[in-house]
Scaffold this active site. Structure first.
Site, PDB file in Angstrom:
ATOM      1  N   GLY A  40       0.829  -1.276   0.087  1.00  0.00           N
ATOM      2  CA  GLY A  40      -0.003   0.087   0.174  1.00  0.00           C
ATOM      3  C   GLY A  40       0.840   1.293  -0.079  1.00  0.00           C
ATOM      4  N   HIS A  41       1.695   1.294   0.802  1.00  0.00           N
ATOM      5  CA  HIS A  41       2.726   2.682   0.743  1.00  0.00           C
ATOM      6  C   HIS A  41       3.713   2.617  -0.270  1.00  0.00           C
ATOM      7  CE1 HIS A  41       2.646   1.320   5.490  1.00  0.00           C
ATOM      8  NE2 HIS A  41       2.370   2.788   5.431  1.00  0.00           N
TER       9      HIS A  41
END
Ligand code: PAF
Length: 286
Positions: free
Chosen positions: A33-34
């Protein structure tokens, strides 16, 4: 890639930067996600800065500040592999030289008193505190946040507009496991079984979306409170050992709530799976 630990060294490096500076604030324990946030910054900007700081002021007493995963070595490797130019890894004293001074933007009651703001009083005040301090240090042109923390994103947009930060805020859709479980640093707390069960969160939210679409097609009004209660029961049934904190359906743009499902609805879920608090949300339209 440069790794900087002090405000002074960061400011000196910042002075040398020309072009568009993109910023991805994180608390570390980086996951895919990051990496999507970082990818977006690299795509949009000339320089990408990532900060890694587990911010104590956004945790309440009794929450997981102490045990929050700290995986700096892996995080730095991921940053390097994904085109980050500067990682800012400050100590607490760099960010909060005087712990007694609590600065921060006053979030509107409409955004602070609902969802996670209601369940975790003080949490978003801590978030706006750290984000404003980091914006003042990093001075980004663009900052990227995930839509998994949808309320956080709305609050940061509000702060940036109200304080005229001149930072473009970009939101990135939630990244999920193949099972549908939203990626989160806190997924590391889950057992394999819990992870498997938590995949039901998306399935249940998807079910609400289908129901909303059918009701729209049949021109039937769906009472929001009824759907919320039904969804909460379904979640607790499908995820044994879970405890719903909230299920709410709100307008995706301003997070207001109506009695009947209306256009541009989004469902928000927070629940404990064992000890772990998970949040997720999904656009359900209607
Ligand atoms: O979303 C997070 O990881 C945190 O709330 C943030 C924005 C990095 C502030 O500590």
């Amino acid at each position: 890639m440069r790794i900087l630990e002090t405000v002074e060294s960061f400011r000196a490096a910042r002075k040398e930067l020309t072009g568009k500076v993109g910023f991805v604030p994180t608390m570390g324990a980086l996951h895919r996600g990051h990496l999507e946030l970082i990818k977006k910054s690299v795509e949009l900007c000339d320089t990408t800065v990532v900060s890694i700081f587990v911010n104590p002021t956004q945790f309440r007493a009794g929450e997981d500040f102490e045990k929050y995963p700290r995986t700096l070595e892996d995080d730095l490797k991921l940053c390097e592999e994904n085109g980050v130019d500067i990682v800012f890894v400050p100590k607490k004293t760099e960010i909060y030289p005087n712990e007694k001074i609590r600065i921060g933007f006053t979030i509107s009651e409409e955004l602070s008193g609902i969802l996670c703001g209601a369940s975790r009083p003080g949490h978003f005040e801590g978030v706006v505190q750290i984000v404003s301090v980091l914006f003042n240090i990093v001075a980004p042109v663009v900052a990227i946040f995930g839509e998994k923390d949808y309320q956080q994103l709305a609050i940061i947009r509000e702060m940036v507009a109200a304080l005229n930060y001149g930072v473009e805020i970009v939101g990135i859709p939630t990244v999920r496991e193949a099972t549908g479980l939203a990626l989160s640093s806190r997924n590391r707390y889950l057992s394999i079984k819990e992870k498997e069960l938590a995949a039901n969160i998306l399935k249940v939210m998807d079910g609400v979306k289908v129901k909303a679409e059918e009701a729209r097609f049949d021109r039937r009004a769906l009472p929001v409170e009824f759907i919320e209660k039904e969804t909460a029961s379904k979640l607790e049934f499908l995820i044994p050992g879970s405890k719903v904190d909230y299920v709410e359906i709100r307008n995706t743009n301003d997070l207001t709530k109506g009695r009947f499902l209306a256009r541009d609805s989004r469902i928000f879920v927070a629940l404990f799976v064992g000890e772990t608090r998970l949040i997720d949300n999904l656009y359900i339209g209607a």
